[in-house]
Scaffold this motif. Structure first.
Motif, PDB file in Angstrom:
ATOM      1  N   GLU A 165       0.795  -1.224   0.000  1.00 36.86           N
ATOM      2  CA  GLU A 165       0.000   0.000   0.000  1.00 36.86           C
ATOM      3  C   GLU A 165       0.837   1.289   0.000  1.00 36.86           C
ATOM      4  O   GLU A 165       0.464   2.268  -0.662  1.00 36.86           O
ATOM      5  CB  GLU A 165      -0.968  -0.008   1.182  1.00 36.86           C
ATOM      6  CG  GLU A 165      -2.221  -0.830   0.936  1.00 36.86           C
ATOM      7  CD  GLU A 165      -3.069  -0.222  -0.178  1.00 36.86           C
ATOM      8  OE1 GLU A 165      -3.710   0.816   0.049  1.00 36.86           O
ATOM      9  OE2 GLU A 165      -3.049  -0.777  -1.301  1.00 36.86           O
ATOM     10  N   ARG A 174       1.591   2.235  -3.636  1.00 33.48           N
ATOM     11  CA  ARG A 174       0.463   2.883  -4.314  1.00 33.48           C
ATOM     12  C   ARG A 174       0.334   4.338  -3.887  1.00 33.48           C
ATOM     13  O   ARG A 174       0.182   5.247  -4.718  1.00 33.48           O
ATOM     14  CB  ARG A 174      -0.824   2.122  -3.994  1.00 33.48           C
ATOM     15  CG  ARG A 174      -2.080   2.791  -4.547  1.00 33.48           C
ATOM     16  CD  ARG A 174      -3.337   2.243  -3.907  1.00 33.48           C
ATOM     17  NE  ARG A 174      -3.371   2.450  -2.468  1.00 33.48           N
ATOM     18  CZ  ARG A 174      -3.673   3.597  -1.875  1.00 33.48           C
ATOM     19  NH1 ARG A 174      -3.933   4.674  -2.611  1.00 33.48           N
ATOM     20  NH2 ARG A 174      -3.707   3.700  -0.558  1.00 33.48           N
ATOM     21  N   SER A 175       0.430   4.550  -2.577  1.00 34.52           N
ATOM     22  CA  SER A 175       0.282   5.904  -2.054  1.00 34.52           C
ATOM     23  C   SER A 175       1.427   6.811  -2.497  1.00 34.52           C
ATOM     24  O   SER A 175       1.217   7.998  -2.778  1.00 34.52           O
ATOM     25  CB  SER A 175       0.214   5.857  -0.519  1.00 34.52           C
ATOM     26  OG  SER A 175       0.000   7.136   0.021  1.00 34.52           O
ATOM     27  N   ASN A 189       3.068   6.669  -5.304  1.00 34.58           N
ATOM     28  CA  ASN A 189       2.784   7.082  -6.682  1.00 34.58           C
ATOM     29  C   ASN A 189       1.763   8.215  -6.706  1.00 34.58           C
ATOM     30  O   ASN A 189       1.885   9.183  -7.462  1.00 34.58           O
ATOM     31  CB  ASN A 189       2.255   5.904  -7.490  1.00 34.58           C
ATOM     32  CG  ASN A 189       3.325   4.869  -7.805  1.00 34.58           C
ATOM     33  OD1 ASN A 189       4.522   5.109  -7.593  1.00 34.58           O
ATOM     34  ND2 ASN A 189       2.918   3.711  -8.293  1.00 34.58           N
ATOM     35  N   ARG A 190       0.747   8.092  -5.859  1.00 36.10           N
ATOM     36  CA  ARG A 190      -0.323   9.101  -5.821  1.00 36.10           C
ATOM     37  C   ARG A 190       0.178  10.430  -5.274  1.00 36.10           C
ATOM     38  O   ARG A 190      -0.088  11.491  -5.840  1.00 36.10           O
ATOM     39  CB  ARG A 190      -1.459   8.556  -4.962  1.00 36.10           C
ATOM     40  CG  ARG A 190      -2.614   9.516  -4.738  1.00 36.10           C
ATOM     41  CD  ARG A 190      -3.770   8.801  -4.055  1.00 36.10           C
ATOM     42  NE  ARG A 190      -4.801   9.743  -3.646  1.00 36.10           N
ATOM     43  CZ  ARG A 190      -4.879  10.309  -2.448  1.00 36.10           C
ATOM     44  NH1 ARG A 190      -3.961  10.015  -1.517  1.00 36.10           N
ATOM     45  NH2 ARG A 190      -5.842  11.151  -2.149  1.00 36.10           N
ATOM     46  N   VAL A 191       0.904  10.379  -4.163  1.00 35.11           N
ATOM     47  CA  VAL A 191       1.374  11.602  -3.509  1.00 35.11           C
ATOM     48  C   VAL A 191       2.396  12.340  -4.381  1.00 35.11           C
ATOM     49  O   VAL A 191       2.381  13.567  -4.497  1.00 35.11           O
ATOM     50  CB  VAL A 191       1.981  11.274  -2.129  1.00 35.11           C
ATOM     51  CG1 VAL A 191       2.729  12.459  -1.554  1.00 35.11           C
ATOM     52  CG2 VAL A 191       0.888  10.821  -1.159  1.00 35.11           C
ATOM     53  N   GLU A 235       2.697  12.056  -7.598  1.00 35.10           N
ATOM     54  CA  GLU A 235       2.173  12.277  -8.943  1.00 35.10           C
ATOM     55  C   GLU A 235       3.139  11.766 -10.001  1.00 35.10           C
ATOM     56  O   GLU A 235       3.246  12.325 -11.099  1.00 35.10           O
ATOM     57  CB  GLU A 235       1.841  13.760  -9.162  1.00 35.10           C
ATOM     58  CG  GLU A 235       0.785  14.281  -8.205  1.00 35.10           C
ATOM     59  CD  GLU A 235       0.430  15.728  -8.454  1.00 35.10           C
ATOM     60  OE1 GLU A 235       1.238  16.435  -9.122  1.00 35.10           O
ATOM     61  OE2 GLU A 235      -0.648  16.161  -8.012  1.00 35.10           O
ATOM     62  N   LYS A 254       5.050   7.781 -11.341  1.00 39.90           N
ATOM     63  CA  LYS A 254       5.043   6.333 -11.207  1.00 39.90           C
ATOM     64  C   LYS A 254       6.389   5.895 -10.632  1.00 39.90           C
ATOM     65  O   LYS A 254       7.269   5.414 -11.338  1.00 39.90           O
ATOM     66  CB  LYS A 254       4.787   5.668 -12.554  1.00 39.90           C
ATOM     67  CG  LYS A 254       4.409   4.189 -12.431  1.00 39.90           C
ATOM     68  CD  LYS A 254       4.003   3.615 -13.780  1.00 39.90           C
ATOM     69  CE  LYS A 254       3.521   2.182 -13.632  1.00 39.90           C
ATOM     70  NZ  LYS A 254       3.117   1.605 -14.938  1.00 39.90           N
ATOM     71  N   GLN A 305      -0.726   9.716   5.223  1.00 39.26           N
ATOM     72  CA  GLN A 305      -1.888   9.129   4.579  1.00 39.26           C
ATOM     73  C   GLN A 305      -2.412   7.920   5.361  1.00 39.26           C
ATOM     74  O   GLN A 305      -3.611   7.663   5.412  1.00 39.26           O
ATOM     75  CB  GLN A 305      -1.545   8.698   3.144  1.00 39.26           C
ATOM     76  CG  GLN A 305      -1.386   9.833   2.163  1.00 39.26           C
ATOM     77  CD  GLN A 305      -2.713  10.502   1.859  1.00 39.26           C
ATOM     78  OE1 GLN A 305      -3.714   9.831   1.593  1.00 39.26           O
ATOM     79  NE2 GLN A 305      -2.739  11.825   1.908  1.00 39.26           N
TER      80      GLN A 305
END
Length: 323
Positions: free
Chosen positions: A23, A26-27, A29-31, A33, A35, A186
């Motif tokens: 997890e 994934r986070s 990559n999101r935070v 912005e 890959k 997060q």
């Protein structure tokens, strides 16, 4: 640059540790912005894998089909020795390491790395519940009680939520410490624990005690399981009277020191019964019992079943600790 990570899921792996490892990627990559990471799931045979909680997870392909990856993480849990003699698995782990992959393990996955020879000359760790078995099986290895250990191109993690702290370490390396902190927030993880932090609660918190002398007494007991000491000798070691030892246990633990000591030894025996195939007599002797009859009687009185029946309990129902 994207880091590719393969998670090798071993039957009865810990879902808690696996989730805590994947997890944060994934986070991140999101935070960020970006890959930063991509991942795939593999199993030894390419088939779905059941976690220790009974949930099945589909994988992308088998370990043997995995040609290249930047990082491989062995996720295990119960039944640490199920691939102990699998030369094919060990060969492919070594092959990936030779081709430049950083290879690691979570919880009892350290056993697979050790059997593959990937931990030789390196520091490592394993979940505390498996530590005694691990040390006896690999006496030459440098085993620590750290949350996780990164030693050059090999890493090991004790499991559970420690996988989150370890992955935040890798997130920081792949991006910046600020990204790792943002990911931690997060997951409402207020402090990123360091590599050398302890796996277990401090003894005073574990037993709900506030006496330094009582902590010292319990440490003496834990260090003398095979050759139990009488209460007088224990009291002499810590510098108080046997009567004071009795009083401390009654007031803060709610039982006698003798009963506490017996349960401590039986708990060690339970771990050995579940994780080894040692004869009952060998387990009894290692836990300070002079005969199998005395051991079996005490074991059944405390746990409600005989030592031989303990080994017949299905692995999933033995998962007392979240790893």
């Amino acid at each position: 640059m994207t880091t590719t990570i393969a998670f090798l899921l071993v039957p009865q792996f810990s879902m808690m540790a696996f989730s805590a490892a994947i997890e944060p990627l994934r986070s991140a990559n999101r935070v960020s912005e970006r890959k930063l990471f991509e991942w795939k799931l593999v199993s030894v045979d390419g088939k779905d894998v059941g976690a220790s909680n009974g949930i099945g997870i589909a994988v992308h392909h088998s370990l043997y089909q995995l040609k290249r990856t930047d990082m491989l993480v062995v996720c295990a849990g119960l039944e640490p020795l199920q691939f102990a003699s699998s030369r094919g698995v060990h060969h492919h782990l070594r092959r990936l390491a030779r081709h430049g992959a950083t290879v690691g393990a979570i919880s009892s996955g350290s056993f697979m790395l050790a059997d593959a020879g990937l931990l030789s000359g390196r520091r490592c760790t394993v979940h505390w519940e498996y530590e005694e078995l691990f040390r006896s099986r690999y006496p030459a290895l440098k085993v620590s009680r750290d949350l996780y250990v990164v030693d050059r191109d090999v890493f090991t993690c004790s499991g559970g939520t420690a996988a989150l702290d370890m992955m935040l370490h890798f997130v920081s390396e792949a991006s910046t410490p600020d990204i790792a902190l943002a990911v931690a927030e997060q997951f409402i993880h207020p402090r990123i624990r360091r590599e050398e932090d302890h796996q277990r609660l401090q003894m005073h918190a574990r037993y709900g005690i506030d006496s330094p002398k009582l902590v010292e007494i319990i440490r003496v007991m834990e260090g003398a399981v095979e050759n139990p000491l009488d209460i007088k000798r224990i009291s002499d070691r810590v510098g108080i009277s046997a009567r004071q030892v009795e009083r401390l246990f009654r007031e803060q633990v709610g039982t006698s020191p003798k009963a506490f000591y017996l349960k401590l030894r039986l708990a060690r025996a339970r771990t050995l019964l579940r994780q080894t195939i040692d004869p009952i007599l060998a387990v009894a002797v290692e836990c300070g019992f002079g005969s199998t009859s005395h051991f079996c009687h005490a074991y059944k009185r405390v746990f409600g079943l005989a030592p031989t029946d303990e080994r017949r309990v299905p692995p999933a129902s033995m998962d007392r600790v979240a790893r």
